[in-house]
Scaffold this active site. Structure first.
Site, PDB file in Angstrom:
ATOM      1  N   CYS A  71     -45.221 -38.573  53.160  1.00 32.77           N
ATOM      2  CA  CYS A  71     -46.261 -39.580  53.014  1.00 32.77           C
ATOM      3  C   CYS A  71     -47.138 -39.200  51.820  1.00 32.77           C
ATOM      4  O   CYS A  71     -47.693 -38.098  51.783  1.00 32.77           O
ATOM      5  CB  CYS A  71     -47.094 -39.594  54.295  1.00 32.77           C
ATOM      6  SG  CYS A  71     -48.560 -40.623  54.197  1.00 32.77           S
ATOM      7  N   CYS A 182     -45.683 -44.961  47.803  1.00 33.21           N
ATOM      8  CA  CYS A 182     -45.876 -44.897  49.258  1.00 33.21           C
ATOM      9  C   CYS A 182     -44.474 -44.969  49.849  1.00 33.21           C
ATOM     10  O   CYS A 182     -43.675 -45.817  49.430  1.00 33.21           O
ATOM     11  CB  CYS A 182     -46.719 -46.092  49.718  1.00 33.21           C
ATOM     12  SG  CYS A 182     -46.708 -46.364  51.500  1.00 33.21           S
TER      13      CYS A 182
HETATM   14  N1  DGL Z   1     -46.108 -44.035  53.995  1.00 34.65           N
HETATM   15  C1  DGL Z   1     -47.387 -43.580  53.607  1.00 34.65           C
HETATM   16  C2  DGL Z   1     -47.496 -43.190  52.168  1.00 34.65           C
HETATM   17  O1  DGL Z   1     -46.516 -42.736  51.612  1.00 34.65           O
HETATM   18  C3  DGL Z   1     -48.601 -44.078  54.331  1.00 34.65           C
HETATM   19  C4  DGL Z   1     -48.895 -45.511  54.327  1.00 34.65           C
HETATM   20  C5  DGL Z   1     -50.060 -45.855  55.221  1.00 34.65           C
HETATM   21  O2  DGL Z   1     -50.003 -45.504  56.391  1.00 34.65           O
HETATM   22  O3  DGL Z   1     -51.011 -46.476  54.729  1.00 34.65           O
HETATM   23  O4  DGL Z   1     -48.520 -43.272  51.558  1.00 34.65           O
END
Ligand code: DGL
Length: 260
Positions: A71, A182
């Site tokens: 993430c 993301c």
């Molecule tokens: N998948 C995440 C990222 O790479 C988080 C997205 C979220 O929960 O806002 O930033």
């Protein structure tokens, strides 16, 4: 080697898929922290506290030896502190691939899609400034509020309108490369390509992350032999159809609710 991997939801599963394709002899424990999603609109302090809690739980319940922050948002808010708090553990994370984008872009105009926490974070801001000057490139950033929720629901078709609005300024600037900053956004890569209409390069970093985990794990004595297992847990709800779509028919996946 026991590896803990987490994200706010489904996004980090693309990282798990990538790791599972190049590794043997791993036990992967994945947490989709859907009770707390999205991470992107929360404060850094909030996300840091949550990441510390998840890490303690993964160590206690699954004796993890490596932690992967699948993430960008969690990486931006917490990786520095996690490395200080857990110095004997491998801790790696993901960052928007601005450097590979600079290498691949011909027009030197690069779009970046990420959460607002990632885009406003010091890590991103510093890198963006440095590369804009040293490589003479222009970055066009866009936060995507609400997109993670739609992806979590499995409403990929319903992302088209919001993405069209966000991508229009990038189209007008003729960006030729878009960084998916993301991990969730990899799941709408095809929608982005359709909207852009002309040929663009999408940059995601899950392969680089898997390579880095391989390097560090071999250094720490992992022999990369034997079975690989994946256990997926979730703290809130999870869309099982989306999980199956990401993994297709690949290996055993055990789904269970996780209390943190
Ligand atoms: N998948 C995440 C990222 O790479 C988080 C997205 C979220 O929960 O806002 O930033």
């Amino acid at each position: 080697m026991n590896v803990g991997i987490f994200d706010s939801g489904l996004g980090g599963l693309s990282v798990v898929r990538e790791i599972s394709q190049s590794f043997k002899g791993l036990e992967i424990f994945y947490i989709a922290d859907t009770a707390y999603a999205p991470y992107g609109d929360k404060s850094e302090e909030n996300i840091l506290a949550r990441c510390i809690k998840i890490t303690h739980s993964l160590i206690k319940k699954h004796k993890i030896e490596a932690l992967v922050l699948a993430c960008n948002t969690a990486t931006s808010a917490a990786i520095r502190e996690l490395r200080i708090l857990f110095p004997s553990m491998i801790v790696i994370g993901c960052e928007p691939g601005l450097k590979p984008a600079c290498l691949l872009s011909k027009s030197s105009k690069i779009g970046v899609l990420a959460t607002s926490l990632t885009l406003n974070g010091k890590k991103y801001q510093d890198l963006e400034k440095e590369l804009s000057l040293s490589k003479n490139v222009s970055f066009f950033e866009q936060a995507c509020p609400g997109l993670v929720e739609k992806i979590e629901e499995g409403n990929i078709n319903k992302t088209k309108d919001m993405l069209t609005k966000w991508l229009l300024p990038m189209k007008n600037k003729n960006v030729d490369t878009i960084v998916l900053g993301c991990t969730h956004y990899s799941l709408v890569g095809e929608v982005i390509k359709q909207i852009m209409q002309y040929k663009i390069t999408l940059i995601e970093t899950s392969k680089a992350l898997a390579n880095r985990l391989m390097e560090l794990s071999l250094e720490s004595g992992h022999i990369n032999e034997g079975l690989l297992t994946i256990e997926i847990f979730y703290t809130g709800k999870i869309n099982i159809n989306m999980v199956n779509m990401i993994f297709k028919k690949q290996e055993k996946i055990i789904l269970g609710k996780y209390e943190i």
